[in-house]
Design an enzyme around this catalytic site. Structure first.
Site, PDB file in Angstrom:
ATOM      1  N   GLU A   1      37.383  41.493  43.925  1.00 33.89           N
ATOM      2  CA  GLU A   1      36.419  40.687  43.179  1.00 33.89           C
ATOM      3  C   GLU A   1      36.530  39.189  43.443  1.00 33.89           C
ATOM      4  OE1 GLU A   1      39.020  42.311  42.040  1.00 33.89           O
ATOM      5  OE2 GLU A   1      39.896  41.440  40.239  1.00 33.89           O
TER       6      GLU A   1
ATOM      7  N   CYS B   1      44.626  46.519  40.870  1.00 36.57           N
ATOM      8  CA  CYS B   1      45.910  45.887  40.530  1.00 36.57           C
ATOM      9  C   CYS B   1      46.581  46.646  39.383  1.00 36.57           C
ATOM     10  CB  CYS B   1      45.703  44.400  40.237  1.00 36.57           C
ATOM     11  SG  CYS B   1      47.227  43.434  40.344  1.00 36.57           S
TER      12      CYS B   1
ATOM     13  N   HIS C   1      42.659  42.257  45.128  1.00 36.35           N
ATOM     14  CA  HIS C   1      41.522  41.936  44.258  1.00 36.35           C
ATOM     15  C   HIS C   1      40.231  41.792  45.069  1.00 36.35           C
ATOM     16  CE1 HIS C   1      43.618  41.423  40.433  1.00 36.35           C
ATOM     17  NE2 HIS C   1      44.640  41.021  41.170  1.00 36.35           N
TER      18      HIS C   1
END
EC number: 6.3.5.2
Lengths: 305, 188
Positions: free
Chosen positions: B164, B75, B162
């Site tokens: 994660e 990002c 993302h």
């Protein structure tokens, strides 16, 4: 993922060593983090643990009674401070101020009760994201480094510092805590005050408490959501029994998530939404409308304020 | 073996990068984005630049890109990489929030093992408008043209979504792939 057996043994040992024969106090909210801490400490130090539960008047329906039952065997001290909290919040509409009022009031009440116990240590359910967010400067967590109490403790014990929420739930199950605790939905510290968008009044808190009870009753068993809730989001026009009603709009929200960091709305069946709508509008006279929120996180957050 | 460093750019998901690595049993440490360059050179075998709210708060992230170590930007980390190499970062026509379907056009490096199309989660208003010179595009979507990019020669990668967060499809693969790339580099 955490090895629960090993974790429990080590945590018990850690609490025994760190508390050093002294009394330990914990603010038990009934959430999974503080409940796991209390159970671990009870096994570690028995009645040297003094758990205190503060009823803020902002809890869900029946919550205080249920928590008293579940943790009665730990000698839970229940403090009814609801008038204090509701008086302090009356008329407040700023979400940050609401949080501050509840936070400060909580600290004062807890401090008053903790002082009387002569405990030397504070036990807290700080979890990993709390620590790391504080270190990184994302946001400060009350939990990290202890509640900002003016009283002096010899130390703060935080047995869950290395765990994530879903791991805490695994430990809760391994400890044999009731499923309703192990799977307990997250509930914000400022309680129902942040589920009333805008001005807090006793009346609004009562309405949102009833609405939340109905929403949980319909959704929890059927959908097992990470979190579901209702919030009062404003007033709208309705008509009940031929009378115009300028009544509350209840927004219903139900999401799935692993860790609360991202979330997606649950596809609740239309008939279940209708059941919620019908029960809320028929049993709560001041509600005019019920709506369902379909926004994921991001861009929305899970709670409204 | 040295750990991976995750550079904290104040994004709300930065600690989830650590968790993703921990779940994969990959040694990693979160560091402030003000960590001296010498400490980063000496302390890690690869660098992940985390996301965050504002490129002006990315600290020394841009300097960590040139340390001859593999870099993965997520990002805002991607935006830092793009700007450093002369690309353009601006507000996109529409933001990407929540679910985004990406199409992977290059599976050779960081995106090995993924299907051609998948659903990921994003949270961004800015995007890489002009790809920097020397970079390839690896993935694209209807929200944003440059969803993932890689340097043609250096082990430098950037991803807009993302990996994660738990809602991203098989996000862990990106970290596994990056870990392999870091190991390959160490062996050379």
């Amino acid at each position: 993922m955490v090895n629960t057996e090993k974790f429990i043994a080590e945590a018990i040992k850690k609490i025994q060593t760190e508390s050093n024969g002294e009394k330990v106090v914990i603010a038990l909210s009934g959430g999974v983090d503080s409940s796991v801490c209390a159970e671990l400490a009870s096994r570690a130090i028995g009645d040297r643990l003094i758990p205190i539960y503060v009823d803020t008047g902002l809890m869900r329906k029946g919550e205080t009674k249920r928590i008293s039952e579940i943790f009665g065997h730990l000698g839970l001290k229940v403090v009814d401070a609801s008038d204090e909290f509701l008086d302090a919040l009356e008329g407040e509409s700023d979400p940050e101020k609401k949080r501050k009022i509840v936070g400060e009031r909580f600290i004062r009440v807890f401090e008053r009760e903790a002082l009387a116990t002569k405990a030397k240590f504070l036990l807290q359910g700080t979890i990993y994201p709390d620590c790391i967010e504080s270190e990184g400067g994302i946001k400060s967590h009350h939990n990290v480094g202890g509640l900002p109490l003016t009283m002096e403790f010899t130390g703060v014990i935080e047995p869950l510092r290395e765990l994530y929420k879903d791991e805490v739930r695994e430990v809760a199950e391994a400890l044999g805590l009731p499923k309703e605790i192990a799977h307990r939905m997250p509930f914000p510290g400022p309680g129902l005050s942040v589920r009333v968008v805008g001005k807090v009044t006793r009346e609004a808190i009562e309405v949102v408490r009833e609405a939340n009870a109905i929403i949980e009753d319909v959704l929890v068993e059927r959908y097992r959501p990470w979190q579901c809730l209702g919030a009062l989001v404003g007033l709208g026009t309705g008509v009940k029994g031929d009378n115009r009603l300028h009544g509350w709009i209840v927004a219903v929200r139900a999401v799935n998530s692993r860790d609360g960091m991202t979330a997606d709305p649950i596809e609740v069946a239309f008939k279940d939404l209708q059941e919620i709508e019908s029960r809320i509008t028929s049993t709560i006279p001041s509600v005019a409308r019920v709506v369902y929120d379909v926004t994921p996180k991001p861009p929305a957050t899970i709670e409204y304020e | 073996m040295l750990p991976l460093f995750v550079v904290n750019n104040y994004g709300q998901f930065n600690h989830l990068i650590l968790r993703a690595l921990r779940d994969l049993d990959i040694d990693a440490k979160l560091i402030p984005n003000t960590t001296p360059v010498e400490d980063v050179i000496a302390g890690c075998r690869g660098i992940i630049l985390g996301g965050g709210p504002d490129i002006s708060r990315a600290g020394m992230s841009d300097q960590y890109i040139h340390l001859k170590k593999p870099v993965l930007g997520i990002c805002l980390g991607l935006h830092v990489i793009a700007q450093t190499f002369g690309g353009t970062v601006q507000s996109g026509q529409k933001g990407g929030y929540g679910a985004v379907e990406v199409t992977i056009t290059d599976h050779d490096t960081i995106l090995t093992g993924y299907p051609e199309k998948m659903q990921v989660w994003a949270s961004h208003a800015d995007e890489v408008i002009v790809l920097p010179v020397g970079f390839n595009r690896l993935a694209t979507s209807s929200i944003c043209g440059n969803e993932a990019i890689a340097h043609k020669e250096l082990p430098v990668f950037g991803i807009q979504w993302h990996p994660e967060v738990s809602h991203t499809f098989e996000g862990y693969r990106i970290f596994e792939n990056f870990n392999h790339i870091c190991q390959d580099q160490t062996e050379v």
